[in-house]
Design an enzyme around this catalytic site. Structure first.
Site, PDB file in Angstrom:
ATOM      1  N   LYS A 161       1.786  -3.614   7.274  1.00 32.69           N
ATOM      2  CA  LYS A 161       2.009  -3.807   5.836  1.00 32.69           C
ATOM      3  C   LYS A 161       3.501  -3.793   5.499  1.00 32.69           C
ATOM      4  O   LYS A 161       3.937  -4.446   4.564  1.00 32.69           O
ATOM      5  CB  LYS A 161       1.279  -2.725   5.030  1.00 32.69           C
ATOM      6  N   GLU A 201       0.266   3.611   1.893  1.00 25.53           N
ATOM      7  CA  GLU A 201       0.422   3.998   3.305  1.00 25.53           C
ATOM      8  C   GLU A 201       1.845   3.732   3.793  1.00 25.53           C
ATOM      9  O   GLU A 201       2.294   4.318   4.776  1.00 25.53           O
ATOM     10  CB  GLU A 201      -0.548   3.194   4.180  1.00 25.53           C
ATOM     11  N   TYR A 245      -1.468   0.159  10.925  1.00 21.60           N
ATOM     12  CA  TYR A 245      -1.778  -0.558   9.675  1.00 21.60           C
ATOM     13  C   TYR A 245      -0.564  -0.573   8.748  1.00 21.60           C
ATOM     14  O   TYR A 245      -0.167  -1.618   8.219  1.00 21.60           O
ATOM     15  CB  TYR A 245      -2.967   0.134   9.002  1.00 21.60           C
ATOM     16  N   THR A 297       0.812  -1.219   0.000  1.00 16.04           N
ATOM     17  CA  THR A 297       0.000   0.000   0.000  1.00 16.04           C
ATOM     18  C   THR A 297       0.842   1.263   0.000  1.00 16.04           C
ATOM     19  O   THR A 297       1.957   1.283   0.529  1.00 16.04           O
ATOM     20  CB  THR A 297      -0.904   0.020   1.250  1.00 16.04           C
TER      21      THR A 297
HETATM   22  P1  NAP Z   1     -11.531  -4.647   2.237  1.00 22.33           P
HETATM   23  O1  NAP Z   1     -12.688  -4.345   1.362  1.00 22.33           O
HETATM   24  O2  NAP Z   1     -11.486  -4.097   3.620  1.00 22.33           O
HETATM   25  O3  NAP Z   1     -11.384  -6.238   2.291  1.00 22.33           O
HETATM   26  C1  NAP Z   1     -10.555  -6.863   3.256  1.00 22.33           C
HETATM   27  C2  NAP Z   1     -10.774  -8.359   3.238  1.00 22.33           C
HETATM   28  O4  NAP Z   1     -10.043  -8.910   4.350  1.00 22.33           O
HETATM   29  C3  NAP Z   1     -12.248  -8.765   3.431  1.00 22.33           C
HETATM   30  O5  NAP Z   1     -12.486  -9.959   2.723  1.00 22.33           O
HETATM   31  C4  NAP Z   1     -12.314  -9.023   4.926  1.00 22.33           C
HETATM   32  O6  NAP Z   1     -13.330  -9.938   5.319  1.00 22.33           O
HETATM   33  C5  NAP Z   1     -10.944  -9.656   5.147  1.00 22.33           C
HETATM   34  N1  NAP Z   1     -10.604  -9.587   6.575  1.00 22.33           N
HETATM   35  C6  NAP Z   1     -10.608  -8.500   7.367  1.00 22.33           C
HETATM   36  N2  NAP Z   1     -10.295  -8.842   8.627  1.00 22.33           N
HETATM   37  C7  NAP Z   1     -10.123 -10.178   8.620  1.00 22.33           C
HETATM   38  C8  NAP Z   1      -9.808 -11.125   9.620  1.00 22.33           C
HETATM   39  N3  NAP Z   1      -9.649 -10.796  10.896  1.00 22.33           N
HETATM   40  N4  NAP Z   1      -9.710 -12.421   9.258  1.00 22.33           N
HETATM   41  C9  NAP Z   1      -9.911 -12.783   7.983  1.00 22.33           C
HETATM   42  N5  NAP Z   1     -10.224 -11.947   6.989  1.00 22.33           N
HETATM   43  C10 NAP Z   1     -10.316 -10.648   7.317  1.00 22.33           C
HETATM   44  O7  NAP Z   1     -10.154  -4.188   1.555  1.00 22.33           O
HETATM   45  P2  NAP Z   1      -9.846  -3.927   0.005  1.00 22.33           P
HETATM   46  O8  NAP Z   1     -10.063  -2.496  -0.281  1.00 22.33           O
HETATM   47  O9  NAP Z   1     -10.507  -4.965  -0.801  1.00 22.33           O
HETATM   48  O10 NAP Z   1      -8.261  -4.139  -0.012  1.00 22.33           O
HETATM   49  C11 NAP Z   1      -7.699  -5.417  -0.300  1.00 22.33           C
HETATM   50  C12 NAP Z   1      -6.280  -5.444   0.216  1.00 22.33           C
HETATM   51  O11 NAP Z   1      -5.520  -4.410  -0.412  1.00 22.33           O
HETATM   52  C13 NAP Z   1      -6.137  -5.195   1.708  1.00 22.33           C
HETATM   53  O12 NAP Z   1      -5.050  -5.970   2.154  1.00 22.33           O
HETATM   54  C14 NAP Z   1      -5.798  -3.732   1.808  1.00 22.33           C
HETATM   55  O13 NAP Z   1      -5.082  -3.477   2.976  1.00 22.33           O
HETATM   56  C15 NAP Z   1      -4.963  -3.548   0.566  1.00 22.33           C
HETATM   57  N6  NAP Z   1      -4.975  -2.204  -0.037  1.00 22.33           N
HETATM   58  C16 NAP Z   1      -6.143  -1.607  -0.340  1.00 22.33           C
HETATM   59  C17 NAP Z   1      -6.133  -0.363  -0.948  1.00 22.33           C
HETATM   60  C18 NAP Z   1      -7.412   0.338  -1.324  1.00 22.33           C
HETATM   61  O14 NAP Z   1      -7.351   1.554  -1.589  1.00 22.33           O
HETATM   62  N7  NAP Z   1      -8.517  -0.356  -1.412  1.00 22.33           N
HETATM   63  C19 NAP Z   1      -4.899   0.256  -1.252  1.00 22.33           C
HETATM   64  C20 NAP Z   1      -3.725  -0.409  -0.931  1.00 22.33           C
HETATM   65  C21 NAP Z   1      -3.758  -1.653  -0.337  1.00 22.33           C
HETATM   66  P3  NAP Z   1     -14.825  -9.425   5.680  1.00 22.33           P
HETATM   67  O15 NAP Z   1     -15.502  -9.218   4.359  1.00 22.33           O
HETATM   68  O16 NAP Z   1     -15.373 -10.558   6.462  1.00 22.33           O
HETATM   69  O17 NAP Z   1     -14.666  -8.160   6.450  1.00 22.33           O
HETATM   70  O1  G4F Z   2     -10.764   6.664   2.868  1.00 19.49           O
HETATM   71  P1  G4F Z   2      -9.758   6.584   3.944  1.00 19.49           P
HETATM   72  O2  G4F Z   2     -10.185   5.974   5.221  1.00 19.49           O
HETATM   73  O3  G4F Z   2      -8.500   5.837   3.300  1.00 19.49           O
HETATM   74  P2  G4F Z   2      -6.960   5.777   3.723  1.00 19.49           P
HETATM   75  O4  G4F Z   2      -6.763   6.043   5.160  1.00 19.49           O
HETATM   76  O5  G4F Z   2      -6.195   6.631   2.772  1.00 19.49           O
HETATM   77  O6  G4F Z   2      -6.615   4.231   3.487  1.00 19.49           O
HETATM   78  C1  G4F Z   2      -7.034   3.539   2.327  1.00 19.49           C
HETATM   79  O7  G4F Z   2      -6.034   3.646   1.337  1.00 19.49           O
HETATM   80  C2  G4F Z   2      -4.770   3.033   1.682  1.00 19.49           C
HETATM   81  C3  G4F Z   2      -3.825   3.259   0.500  1.00 19.49           C
HETATM   82  O8  G4F Z   2      -3.221   4.521   0.622  1.00 19.49           O
HETATM   83  C4  G4F Z   2      -5.016   1.558   1.928  1.00 19.49           C
HETATM   84  F1  G4F Z   2      -3.830   0.945   2.200  1.00 19.49           F
HETATM   85  C5  G4F Z   2      -5.987   1.384   3.067  1.00 19.49           C
HETATM   86  O9  G4F Z   2      -6.254  -0.006   3.251  1.00 19.49           O
HETATM   87  C6  G4F Z   2      -7.289   2.089   2.716  1.00 19.49           C
HETATM   88  O10 G4F Z   2      -7.878   1.402   1.635  1.00 19.49           O
HETATM   89  O11 G4F Z   2      -9.211   8.045   4.287  1.00 19.49           O
HETATM   90  C7  G4F Z   2      -8.697   8.908   3.300  1.00 19.49           C
HETATM   91  C8  G4F Z   2      -8.466  10.283   3.904  1.00 19.49           C
HETATM   92  C9  G4F Z   2      -7.714  10.261   5.229  1.00 19.49           C
HETATM   93  O12 G4F Z   2      -6.751  11.278   5.223  1.00 19.49           O
HETATM   94  C10 G4F Z   2      -8.778  10.575   6.277  1.00 19.49           C
HETATM   95  O13 G4F Z   2      -8.280  11.248   7.428  1.00 19.49           O
HETATM   96  O14 G4F Z   2      -9.740  10.858   4.204  1.00 19.49           O
HETATM   97  C11 G4F Z   2      -9.665  11.487   5.474  1.00 19.49           C
HETATM   98  N1  G4F Z   2     -11.027  11.598   6.020  1.00 19.49           N
HETATM   99  C12 G4F Z   2     -11.654  12.779   6.291  1.00 19.49           C
HETATM  100  N2  G4F Z   2     -12.871  12.525   6.797  1.00 19.49           N
HETATM  101  C13 G4F Z   2     -11.843  10.598   6.344  1.00 19.49           C
HETATM  102  C14 G4F Z   2     -13.006  11.174   6.842  1.00 19.49           C
HETATM  103  N3  G4F Z   2     -11.664   9.265   6.263  1.00 19.49           N
HETATM  104  C15 G4F Z   2     -12.697   8.471   6.651  1.00 19.49           C
HETATM  105  N4  G4F Z   2     -12.560   7.146   6.530  1.00 19.49           N
HETATM  106  N5  G4F Z   2     -13.871   9.007   7.154  1.00 19.49           N
HETATM  107  C16 G4F Z   2     -14.064  10.351   7.265  1.00 19.49           C
HETATM  108  O15 G4F Z   2     -15.111  10.788   7.725  1.00 19.49           O
END
Ligand code: NAP
Ligand code: G4F
Length: 353
Positions: A156, A127, A152, A125
């Site tokens: 990672k 992050e 987090y 990520t």
């Molecule tokens: P997500 O929608 O939160 O999906 C996470 C998955 O992990 C879900 O299937 C969830 O199961 C499972 N999980 C969570 N806690 C668990 C636990 N305790 N035991 C077993 N399974 C568990 O995340 P995503 O957006 O698809 O992201 C996929 C991966 O890419 C993650 O590793 C995330 O950190 C990484 N990532 C995401 C982004 C992004 O912007 N989306 C960017 C960079 C990296 P449930 O459905 O049961 O909750």
């Molecule tokens: O949508 P966010 O919660 O995503 P964040 O923290 O960037 O993380 C996501 O992207 C990462 C990749 O860079 C992944 F690794 C991670 O698993 C996840 O998918 O927050 C985005 C931004 C933050 O700066 C947060 O402080 O939005 C700001 N924010 C402002 N108001 C908020 C809110 N975030 C959330 N969730 N809720 C709010 O009300």
């Protein structure tokens, strides 16, 4: 037929990736956590619930992951399961470390014994960069330093390096994607983009009159999730394992996302905005922008859906969903489905189905 194992198949990326791989002719296995009400709505939404093979797996239990590998004997493993919400990781730092970090070595160690020739993808990520000290606005590359600033991101970081160790030390085809934020209508409601999209839709339909947010000035490089899962697959199709940034190359603030979403439906965001200081994080990355030139050159991947289109498609989908609810229709993906429908593997042991 090639076989893929996706951990976290019930999440946003897991579901899109499963659909993508099915389209490529793969046999797709996915792990999900056994809870009293499993969360299969995304698989139903994409109409693939009956096409994937589901394995109940505990990410903190070595033998459970061993079981998943024995059952699926995959050619490719996509390790996506994680506690993925940065904000929650401040409240649950220990379990985030176990699930998001230590699960990676559990899978790799099992792969080493059970399926060492399988290819492994780790969901790294943006992050990771954290306090990178890089001038605001610079596009981050695979060569920039990681200085994580959330529990987090630290978890990672462990996953990223252990993946490299199994690549270099044991010759496993193990690759890291360094994915910047990617969004879609299947995003969890807790993330800011989907929260804004659904709040705007509710205001538009007269169901609410405010949007409550935290830090509006944070900037993110937001892409479209279905495109990012294709990048994951491409990373595993290369001759050699490597690490790749996946991003759009643009950055926008939360305020811009909100403004763009409100403009799309003809509102002024300032009429509805409320700030809740409780939503501010102890530490928050001020700005992220990625440089995707390496993956573009090596794998021919580049983003197509950019910021404005992403915002609008998310808002439009939320309006459609809330209209459906208001008209008394149920979501087609809410139909009862478990525990033992076709396609769901419910038994625990064994080396096949
Ligand atoms: P997500 O929608 O939160 O999906 C996470 C998955 O992990 C879900 O299937 C969830 O199961 C499972 N999980 C969570 N806690 C668990 C636990 N305790 N035991 C077993 N399974 C568990 O995340 P995503 O957006 O698809 O992201 C996929 C991966 O890419 C993650 O590793 C995330 O950190 C990484 N990532 C995401 C982004 C992004 O912007 N989306 C960017 C960079 C990296 P449930 O459905 O049961 O909750
Ligand atoms: O949508 P966010 O919660 O995503 P964040 O923290 O960037 O993380 C996501 O992207 C990462 C990749 O860079 C992944 F690794 C991670 O698993 C996840 O998918 O927050 C985005 C931004 C933050 O700066 C947060 O402080 O939005 C700001 N924010 C402002 N108001 C908020 C809110 N975030 C959330 N969730 N809720 C709010 O009300």
């Amino acid at each position: 037929m090639r076989k893929a194992l996706i951990t976290g198949i019930t999440g946003q990326d897991g579901a899109y990736l499963a659909k993508f791989l099915l389209g490529k002719g793969y046999e797709v296995y996915g792990t999900y956590r056994r809870i009293s009400s499993p969360n299969f709505w995304r698989l139903q939404y994409l109409d693939i619930f009956h096409k994937v093979k589901l394995i109940p797996t505990d990410m903190t239990d070595q033998s459970s992951m061993q079981n998943a590998l024995y059952i699926s004997l995959p050619d490719e493993v996509y390790h996506l399961a994680a506690q993925s919400f940065v904000e929650s990781s401040f409240q649950t730092p220990h379990s985030t470390g176990e699930i998001t970090g230590l699960s990676v070595v559990a899978i790799l160690e099992n792969m080493k014994h059970i399926k060492p020739d399988a290819k492994f993808y780790f969901a790294g990520t943006s992050e990771l960069y954290g306090f990178s000290g890089i001038p605001k606005g610079k596009a981050l590359t695979e060569n920039d330093a990681f200085k994580p600033m959330s529990p987090y991101a630290v978890a990672k970081l462990y996953g990223y390096w252990i993946t490299r160790i199994y690549r270099d030390g044991y010759g496993i085809f193990a690759a890291n994607g360094i994915l910047f934020n990617h969004e879609s209508p299947l995003r969890g409601l807790e993330f800011v983009t989907r929260k804004i999209a659904t709040s705007v839709a509710k205001i538009k339909l007269g169901l609410s009159d405010k949007i409550v947010l935290g830090n509006l000035e944070a900037q993110r490089d937001w892409g479209y999730a279905p495109e990012y899962v294709e990048a994951m697959w491409k990373i595993l199709q290369q001759d050699m394992p490597d690490d790749y940034v996946v991003a759009t190359g643009e950055t926008h603030s939360v305020r811009e996302f909100l403004e763009s979403a409100c403009n799309h439906v003809g509102f002024d965001y300032e009429d509805y905005l409320a700030i809740d200081k409780e939503l501010m994080r102890p530490l928050d990355l001020p700005s992220l922008r990625g440089d995707y030139s390496k993956i573009q050159e090596a794998c021919g991947w580049s983003p197509k859906v950019k910021f404005k289109e992403l915002v609008e498609l998310m808002v439009d989908e939320e309006i459609e969903r809330w209209r459906m609810l208001l008209s008394g229709r149920t979501f087609p993906w809410d139909a009862p489905n478990y525990p033992s429908e076709r396609g769901v593997i419910v038994r625990n042991g064994g080396n096949g189905r």
